[in-house]
Motif scaffolding. Sequence first.
Motif, mmCIF file in Angstrom:
data_model
loop_
_atom_site.group_PDB
_atom_site.id
_atom_site.type_symbol
_atom_site.label_atom_id
_atom_site.label_comp_id
_atom_site.label_asym_id
_atom_site.label_seq_id
_atom_site.Cartn_x
_atom_site.Cartn_y
_atom_site.Cartn_z
ATOM 1 N N ARG A 125 0.822 -1.208 0.000
ATOM 2 C CA ARG A 125 0.000 0.000 0.000
ATOM 3 C C ARG A 125 0.854 1.256 0.000
ATOM 4 N N SER A 126 1.840 1.320 0.890
ATOM 5 C CA SER A 126 2.693 2.515 0.931
ATOM 6 C C SER A 126 3.571 2.597 -0.313
ATOM 7 N N LEU A 127 3.969 1.435 -0.860
ATOM 8 C CA LEU A 127 4.750 1.424 -2.104
ATOM 9 C C LEU A 127 3.934 2.032 -3.232
ATOM 10 N N SER A 128 2.686 1.619 -3.351
ATOM 11 C CA SER A 128 1.815 2.141 -4.404
ATOM 12 C C SER A 128 1.638 3.643 -4.275
ATOM 13 N N SER A 129 1.431 4.103 -3.053
ATOM 14 C CA SER A 129 1.238 5.541 -2.813
ATOM 15 C C SER A 129 2.495 6.323 -3.174
ATOM 16 N N LYS A 130 3.647 5.813 -2.767
ATOM 17 C CA LYS A 130 4.917 6.497 -3.032
ATOM 18 C C LYS A 130 5.208 6.555 -4.533
ATOM 19 N N LEU A 131 4.973 5.450 -5.215
ATOM 20 C CA LEU A 131 5.215 5.409 -6.659
ATOM 21 C C LEU A 131 4.267 6.338 -7.409
ATOM 22 N N SER A 132 2.991 6.331 -7.027
ATOM 23 C CA SER A 132 2.010 7.189 -7.696
ATOM 24 C C SER A 132 2.390 8.660 -7.551
ATOM 25 N N ALA A 133 2.767 9.051 -6.337
ATOM 26 C CA ALA A 133 3.144 10.446 -6.095
ATOM 27 C C ALA A 133 4.344 10.842 -6.942
ATOM 28 N N PHE A 134 5.321 9.936 -7.048
ATOM 29 C CA PHE A 134 6.526 10.252 -7.822
ATOM 30 C C PHE A 134 6.205 10.375 -9.308
ATOM 31 N N VAL A 135 5.417 9.463 -9.829
ATOM 32 C CA VAL A 135 5.084 9.484 -11.257
ATOM 33 C C VAL A 135 4.319 10.754 -11.615
ATOM 34 N N ILE A 136 3.341 11.094 -10.803
ATOM 35 C CA ILE A 136 2.560 12.301 -11.069
ATOM 36 C C ILE A 136 3.453 13.534 -11.020
ATOM 37 N N ASP A 137 4.335 13.584 -10.030
ATOM 38 C CA ASP A 137 5.220 14.723 -9.884
ATOM 39 C C ASP A 137 6.175 14.842 -11.071
ATOM 40 N N GLN A 138 6.740 13.721 -11.499
ATOM 41 C CA GLN A 138 7.699 13.745 -12.606
ATOM 42 C C GLN A 138 7.058 14.163 -13.924
ATOM 43 N N ASN A 139 5.787 13.828 -14.098
ATOM 44 C CA ASN A 139 5.114 14.142 -15.349
ATOM 45 C C ASN A 139 4.383 15.476 -15.322
ATOM 46 N N ASP A 140 4.434 16.161 -14.199
ATOM 47 C CA ASP A 140 3.836 17.492 -14.088
ATOM 48 C C ASP A 140 4.885 18.526 -14.463
ATOM 49 N N GLN A 141 4.767 19.072 -15.673
ATOM 50 C CA GLN A 141 5.757 20.022 -16.166
ATOM 51 C C GLN A 141 5.383 21.478 -15.884
ATOM 52 N N SER A 142 4.336 21.691 -15.073
ATOM 53 C CA SER A 142 3.921 23.062 -14.769
ATOM 54 C C SER A 142 4.794 23.701 -13.693
ATOM 55 N N GLU A 143 5.531 22.894 -12.943
ATOM 56 C CA GLU A 143 6.352 23.426 -11.859
ATOM 57 C C GLU A 143 7.623 24.090 -12.382
ATOM 58 N N ARG A 144 8.066 25.090 -11.629
ATOM 59 C CA ARG A 144 9.369 25.717 -11.880
ATOM 60 C C ARG A 144 10.103 25.757 -10.547
ATOM 61 N N TYR A 145 11.307 25.210 -10.524
ATOM 62 C CA TYR A 145 12.073 25.293 -9.278
ATOM 63 C C TYR A 145 13.553 25.141 -9.538
ATOM 64 N N ILE A 146 14.335 25.667 -8.600
ATOM 65 C CA ILE A 146 15.785 25.702 -8.737
ATOM 66 C C ILE A 146 16.410 24.363 -8.379
ATOM 67 N N GLY A 147 15.816 23.659 -7.428
ATOM 68 C CA GLY A 147 16.364 22.374 -6.999
ATOM 69 C C GLY A 147 15.803 21.973 -5.658
ATOM 70 N N ASN A 148 16.419 20.971 -5.059
ATOM 71 C CA ASN A 148 16.042 20.520 -3.723
ATOM 72 C C ASN A 148 17.084 20.978 -2.710
ATOM 73 N N VAL A 149 16.673 21.071 -1.445
ATOM 74 C CA VAL A 149 17.585 21.482 -0.384
ATOM 75 C C VAL A 149 18.835 20.608 -0.347
ATOM 76 N N SER A 150 18.688 19.332 -0.687
ATOM 77 C CA SER A 150 19.818 18.404 -0.626
ATOM 78 C C SER A 150 20.837 18.613 -1.743
ATOM 79 N N ASP A 151 20.495 19.378 -2.790
ATOM 80 C CA ASP A 151 21.417 19.587 -3.909
ATOM 81 C C ASP A 151 22.668 20.324 -3.425
ATOM 82 N N THR A 152 23.830 19.813 -3.795
ATOM 83 C CA THR A 152 25.087 20.402 -3.339
ATOM 84 C C THR A 152 25.248 21.850 -3.780
ATOM 85 N N ASN A 153 24.825 22.173 -5.004
ATOM 86 C CA ASN A 153 25.029 23.528 -5.517
ATOM 87 C C ASN A 153 23.744 24.351 -5.546
#
Length: 334
Positions: free
Chosen positions: A78-106
């Motif tokens: 169940r949690s695997l399905s939820s995690k995968l669904s969220a990632f797929v939707i996020d990756q295919n949503d091209q409306s976002e604009r962002y510089i990066g994630n906090v974890s990015d070195t630069n």
Amino acid sequence: MKLKLIRTAIIIALFPLASHAAEMTTEKAVDALNLNELALTYSQEKIVKATGISDAKQADALLIDMGVITAKDLDQKRSLSSKLSAFVIDQNDQSERYIGNVSDTNLVERVVKTWNDSRVIEDNKTLHLLNSFIDNGYTTGYNVIDTQDDSNFNPDLMIRYGHNNIQHAVQLLYLMKSESFNPKVQLTPKSSAFLYLPEWGEPNYPVMTLESGKMVSVVKEYNLDFEFQTAERKKSFMDLINQYAKKDSAEEKGLIFESWWQPFYRSYTEMADYKVLTENRVVMGDYQADLMSLPEKAEKQEEQVRSMADSYDVVPTKVWVNPSFYRYMLGEFK
């Protein structure tokens, strides 16, 4: 609402036959991400190395190597399905604009460059209209952004944080990394105008005098938009700011650079312990001006602004702000 419609359309496009109860598997996720060929390059040796499981699938190993899931997730359907669904939707949503994630070195390098390359609004027609709102007493200030820089983050997971000092942003981002926060980040430069009072003394930044004699300063500031990975991490942002970026005494130590008595951050969805304000948005082509108001004064402000900006859209938007900023709107110092 617009962003939710975009995400709904993505879900329908990716999973047209799926019901709400349908299970998202690693194979379906790989297919939706158009990574089938890459998955097929995984040998048995590489699969075992990634998963530690002899009968794992190529898709399992690929998504683990991508950092989307862990080997432990494979046992939690169940949690695997939820995690995968969220990632797929996020990756295919091209409306976002962002510089990066906090974890990015630069990440900080990108943030500082964006800030250094930005400048205050120079559109005289737009400035004249907005300053007339101050001149007529409809507001004591406004913020202006270029909507082409807007993050379009998921409002359920987003906090918008405002400040004027870039070194504060640098220290906040490193602080968040040290405290294991890893949201997406977008820095949106903004022009902020406020009524300057003579009793404040000689200003150390540009001030213009309006027709009424009122003085207005327009300075460069920024919004930092954060899209957190979970609602729980979004909720814990207030605790982080209260501990490390909110001044409670003049000589307080242990705060990041240029911490304010009344930090300013907001959510566009309801949050416990936050207070409600209204953000009257004036949309002028690619520009958007935000005028904050107490709810009981918002309707009147909207009518006043509409009377002078009848050729533009005025959109009242409900926002939830941190308590100290709400106290600022009430005229309190701390």
